[in-house]
Scaffold this active site. Structure first.
Site, PDB file in Angstrom:
ATOM      1  N   HIS A  10      37.601  32.324  44.270  1.00  0.00           N
ATOM      2  CA  HIS A  10      38.614  32.919  45.083  1.00  0.00           C
ATOM      3  C   HIS A  10      39.424  33.327  44.351  1.00  0.00           C
ATOM      4  CE1 HIS A  10      39.141  28.701  44.058  1.00  0.00           C
ATOM      5  NE2 HIS A  10      40.801  28.942  44.375  1.00  0.00           N
ATOM      6  N   ASP A  54      44.652  29.976  38.954  1.00  0.00           N
ATOM      7  CA  ASP A  54      43.850  29.118  38.155  1.00  0.00           C
ATOM      8  C   ASP A  54      42.355  29.323  38.291  1.00  0.00           C
ATOM      9  OD1 ASP A  54      43.924  28.124  41.010  1.00  0.00           O
ATOM     10  OD2 ASP A  54      43.162  26.276  40.080  1.00  0.00           O
TER      11      ASP A  54
END
Length: 312
Positions: free
Chosen positions: A63, A67
């Site tokens: 996704h 991060d």
């Protein structure tokens, strides 16, 4: 098959854990090295391993949270500087291509290799002679995917005694039989591969899940997997917080593996609030539900050998 964890933290880097990334070593399976996610400073983490950026030929992005992707532009550029010239395929959610192309255009980053970005939906991402890779959307605050890597059945072992009894001489003809090819001997005799090889062997199944709350899609992707890699951002006391932010507790990760009938589970994406001394409690909570559970740290390395997961 080996899995090396480059970053096992959640949200942002900490002193103990970098942001998300792992590399699957499929060299023995003739597929090279595949990366899943590329969080900030992933290329720095690679410097502490023997993995060469130019060897990585596929990247799967679960996704578009930072991060999981902020290390990607730097990695792509460094792959060029380090002699990478083989094509690189990246699979990820819609919007990934726009973000990458904009970043590289504005920074005038030149790549010495062909970059192919595949924006994904649910279903089969690709299939070749060795693997089928399938994606499903999970339950997160933005579209997040999990990936199921299924190795196709392996050819049976060559039964050398049978081959010799059939008149096959030592040399390249034995190799052809081992590879599934029928052969014709000098006297015209046809020797079929299936007659001198054992039964096909089952390939392995590896499931890697992006950020997610507990959901049915995770269980479906993990069904009968030899190894499941699942986020465990929180402990069992933080179930509401996990649900609010689209994450899982370690007990929920363990429940997915148990309900899926998986063989082994590695938990990662651990919140920075859990220090090294807290891991024993996390492990205890998870293993109470699913005993064959490991918690990955940065630079942890695991191998799948004879159906068992071992830590290297």
């Amino acid at each position: 098959m080996e899995v090396s964890f480059l970053g096992t933290g959640a949200g942002m880097p900490s002193k103990q854990r970098n942001t998300s990334s792992l590399v699957i070593n499929l060299a023995a399976e003739e597929e090279g090295y595949w990366m899943v996610d590329c969080g900030e400073a992933t290329q720095h983490q690679l410097l502490h391993t023997t993995i060469k950026p130019r060897k990585i030929n596929k990247i799967f992005i679960t996704h578009l949270h930072g991060d999981h992707i902020f290390g990607l532009p730097g990695f792509l550029g460094s792959r060029s500087f380090l002699g990478g010239d083989e094509p690189l395929d990246i699979y990820g959610p819609p919007g990934l291509n726009e973000w990458l192309m904009t970043t590289m255009r504005l920074t005038k980053t030149h790549l010495t290799y062909t970059l192919r970005v595949h924006e994904i939906t649910e279903g089969i991402l690709f299939e070749n002679d060795h693997f089928t890779v399938t994606a499903k959307q999970l339950q997160h605050v933005i579209p997040s995917y999990g990936f199921r890597l299924e190795q196709k059945p392996l050819l049976g072992k060559l039964l050398i005694e049978k081959a010799v009894a059939a008149g096959v001489p030592k040399g390249p003809l034995l190799q052809k039989l081992k590879q599934g090819e029928d052969i014709i001997l000098e006297d015209g005799t046809v020797v079929r591969s299936q007659d001198v090889t054992g039964d096909p062997q089952k390939g392995f199944i590896l499931t890697v899940l992006g950020d997610t709350s507990f959901c049915e899609a995770s269980i479906e992707l993990a069904r009968q997997a030899d190894l499941v890699i699942h986020e465990a951002t929180f402990d069992s006391e933080m179930g509401k917080l996990a649900a609010d932010y689209g994450h899982s507790t370690i007990v929920e990760a363990a429940s997915v593996a148990k309900m899926a009938g998986a063989n082994a589970l590695i938990a990662n994406h651990i919140s920075a609030r859990f220090l090294p001394g807290d891991l024993a409690l996390l492990l205890e909570q998870g293993q109470a539900v699913f005993p064959n559970l490991f918690i990955a740290n940065d630079f942890s390395k695991y191998a799948l050998q004879d159906g068992r997961v071992i830590e290297l």
